[in-house]
Design a protein around this motif. Structure first.
Motif, PDB file in Angstrom:
ATOM      1  N   LEU A  75      42.561 -14.304  49.720  1.00 21.80           N
ATOM      2  CA  LEU A  75      42.021 -14.818  50.994  1.00 21.80           C
ATOM      3  C   LEU A  75      43.047 -15.467  51.886  1.00 21.80           C
ATOM      4  O   LEU A  75      44.204 -15.504  51.802  1.00 21.80           O
ATOM      5  N   ASP A  76      42.328 -15.470  53.152  1.00 17.62           N
ATOM      6  CA  ASP A  76      43.253 -15.764  54.228  1.00 17.62           C
ATOM      7  C   ASP A  76      43.283 -17.431  54.169  1.00 17.62           C
ATOM      8  O   ASP A  76      42.695 -18.222  53.429  1.00 17.62           O
ATOM      9  N   GLN A  77      44.251 -18.106  55.128  1.00 24.50           N
ATOM     10  CA  GLN A  77      44.386 -19.349  54.989  1.00 24.50           C
ATOM     11  C   GLN A  77      43.255 -20.330  54.991  1.00 24.50           C
ATOM     12  O   GLN A  77      42.982 -21.256  54.331  1.00 24.50           O
ATOM     13  N   ASN A  78      42.014 -19.805  55.772  1.00 27.66           N
ATOM     14  CA  ASN A  78      41.165 -20.698  55.851  1.00 27.66           C
ATOM     15  C   ASN A  78      40.236 -20.694  54.975  1.00 27.66           C
ATOM     16  O   ASN A  78      39.769 -21.679  54.314  1.00 27.66           O
ATOM     17  N   GLN A  79      39.903 -19.424  54.175  1.00 28.88           N
ATOM     18  CA  GLN A  79      39.105 -19.444  53.045  1.00 28.88           C
ATOM     19  C   GLN A  79      39.890 -20.014  51.855  1.00 28.88           C
ATOM     20  O   GLN A  79      39.096 -20.685  51.235  1.00 28.88           O
ATOM     21  N   GLY A  80      41.157 -19.859  51.551  1.00 28.60           N
ATOM     22  CA  GLY A  80      41.815 -20.722  50.585  1.00 28.60           C
ATOM     23  C   GLY A  80      41.948 -22.080  50.779  1.00 28.60           C
ATOM     24  O   GLY A  80      41.440 -23.033  49.913  1.00 28.60           O
ATOM     25  N   ALA A  81      41.913 -22.573  52.153  1.00 28.80           N
ATOM     26  CA  ALA A  81      41.795 -23.945  52.267  1.00 28.80           C
ATOM     27  C   ALA A  81      40.271 -24.528  51.841  1.00 28.80           C
ATOM     28  O   ALA A  81      40.232 -25.600  51.308  1.00 28.80           O
ATOM     29  N   VAL A 124      46.075 -29.038  50.700  1.00 26.92           N
ATOM     30  CA  VAL A 124      46.142 -27.973  51.279  1.00 26.92           C
ATOM     31  C   VAL A 124      47.582 -27.946  52.503  1.00 26.92           C
ATOM     32  O   VAL A 124      48.456 -26.829  52.633  1.00 26.92           O
ATOM     33  N   LEU A 125      47.597 -28.972  53.232  1.00 31.00           N
ATOM     34  CA  LEU A 125      48.718 -29.115  54.102  1.00 31.00           C
ATOM     35  C   LEU A 125      50.027 -28.962  53.408  1.00 31.00           C
ATOM     36  O   LEU A 125      50.866 -28.441  54.126  1.00 31.00           O
ATOM     37  N   PHE A 126      50.122 -29.250  52.316  1.00 33.43           N
ATOM     38  CA  PHE A 126      51.288 -29.103  51.464  1.00 33.43           C
ATOM     39  C   PHE A 126      51.446 -27.757  50.989  1.00 33.43           C
ATOM     40  O   PHE A 126      52.459 -27.561  50.061  1.00 33.43           O
ATOM     41  N   GLY A 127      50.587 -27.041  51.130  1.00 34.75           N
ATOM     42  CA  GLY A 127      50.914 -25.620  50.759  1.00 34.75           C
ATOM     43  C   GLY A 127      50.175 -25.241  49.283  1.00 34.75           C
ATOM     44  O   GLY A 127      50.095 -24.157  48.674  1.00 34.75           O
ATOM     45  N   LEU A 128      49.380 -26.224  48.931  1.00 27.88           N
ATOM     46  CA  LEU A 128      48.717 -26.141  47.719  1.00 27.88           C
ATOM     47  C   LEU A 128      47.305 -25.636  47.752  1.00 27.88           C
ATOM     48  O   LEU A 128      46.493 -26.537  47.803  1.00 27.88           O
TER      49      LEU A 128
END
Length: 380
Positions: free
Chosen positions: A150-156, A129-133
């Protein structure tokens, strides 16, 4: 990238990096085997095991070495370098893969508790996730098949959940010589074929390069490890290998479809969004079903979902009367029919594919139950 009319499908380049990963993995196994004996990373036979002699583990270290070399060669190739120049996905897989292999290697030596391993799995997934994947869009089946951003938290959260599920599915299925390596090879090859199909469909769009690269390198590494691991095995991949395979399959799936940021809601767009998941769900149907059945079985007995037993699918095939090799080959057959059937569904006429798929399932089922049918006939 050049214009669509000048796009040339880099199949040879993908085959080259897969071959490099296979050769390096194959050559590294001998060194890793000696290291495992020296460090004491040895699996001694237990009641629930099917092997009868002490067997070195840590085979995942060799697999990871093959992955690294395949990625390095891809980085030097002018065409495949696009996977690194326009995306951090390959870098994320390299770093997260190193973390999961380290956790797995420690477990292969000291047998970590389940919570510690879970923490390592979540950490590795978090690095992706930190690398944008990560996923940016999801399908909502109870809302008329709509898709939502999805927002960033949901996607993570979705990305970590998917990765941890796949990691544990591959870990659970690793119970017979060559089983996890073969399923990993089939899953990665199917994902690579599908991802290369995305390259054709999108005429060389750069976002289609990383998933094909991740899958191709993983397929090569599994292929290189399999000769040492097929029955009779000379080394086990251990948790370091099975968890790496699950992580990379999750990464390839997320890279293939998780970043789609536009959807019109049409059937074509929905198929494009879901097809990578369909492919991976098909190839991992056997280990995921085994994982689900194990959790239900152990929970009903009041045990931890991670407590070991001898009632996995491969154990049941042995009980039916199949040999170790035949049981492994049967699971390969099931995985191959499901995986490449799903891939073919995205590339060819659905009616023809569905017909061949049903025939393949019938043949596979009949072959699987032949020993049981023979027993029933002999008793009658």
């Amino acid at each position: 990238m050049g214009p669509a009319s000048s796009f040339v499908l880099p199949v040879r380049e993908y085959l080259l990096v897969a071959l490099i990963a296979a050769v390096v993995t194959f050559l590294l196994v001998g060194l890793v085997r000696a290291m495992a004996f020296r460090l004491g990373a040895v699996a001694y036979p237990r009641q629930r095991d099917v092997h009868v002699q002490p067997m070195p583990r840590m085979g995942g270290v060799a697999i990871y070495g093959g992955v690294l070399c395949g990625m390095f060669v891809a980085h030097q190739l002018p065409v495949l370098r696009a996977a690194f120049d326009f995306s951090n996905d390959p870098w994320g897989v390299i770093v997260a893969g190193g973390v999961i292999v380290l956790v797995g290697a420690i477990d292969d030596r000291f047998e970590l508790d389940s919570l510690t391993k879970l923490a390592g799995q979540v950490t590795a997934a978090g690095i992706l996730v930190l690398f944008g994947l990560q996923w940016m869009i999801a399908w909502v089946p109870w809302d008329g098949g709509a898709t939502i951003s999805l927002d960033q938290n949901q996607g993570a959260l979705l990305t970590v959940l998917l990765a941890v599920t796949m990691i544990n599915a591959m870990n659970f299925v690793d119970g017979l010589d060559g089983l996890a390596a073969g399923i990993g090879l089939i899953a990665a090859a199917a994902t690579a074929v599908f991802s290369i199909g995305l390259l054709v469909e999108r005429q060389g769009a750069v976002e289609a390069y990383p998933p094909a690269l991740i899958a191709a390198v993983l397929a090569g590494a599994c292929l290189g490890f399999l000769p040492h691991n097929f029955n009779p095995a000379r080394i086990f991949m251990g948790d370091s290998g099975s968890m790496l395979i699950g992580l990379m399959l999750a990464a390839a799936t997320t890279s293939a479809s998780g970043k789609i940021n536009q959807a019109t809601g049409s059937a074509a767009d929905l198929l494009g969004l879901l097809s990578p998941l369909i492919v991976v769900a098909a190839v991992l149907f056997v280990p995921l079903l085994d994982l689900l059945m194990a959790i239900i079985r152990r929970t009903r007995r009041g045990e931890s979902p991670f407590s070991p037993d001898k009632m996995h699918l491969h154990h049941r095939l042995l009980e039916i009367g199949h040999s170790q090799r035949r049981a492994v080959l049967l699971i390969y057959l099931w995985a191959g029919v499901l995986a490449f059937g799903a891939v073919a569904l995205t590339l060819f006429d659905p009616i023809i594919v569905a017909t061949c798929f049903v025939i393949g399932l019938i043949v596979t089922f009949v072959v699987s139950v032949i020993p049981r049918l023979r027993d029933a006939r002999s008793k009658s």
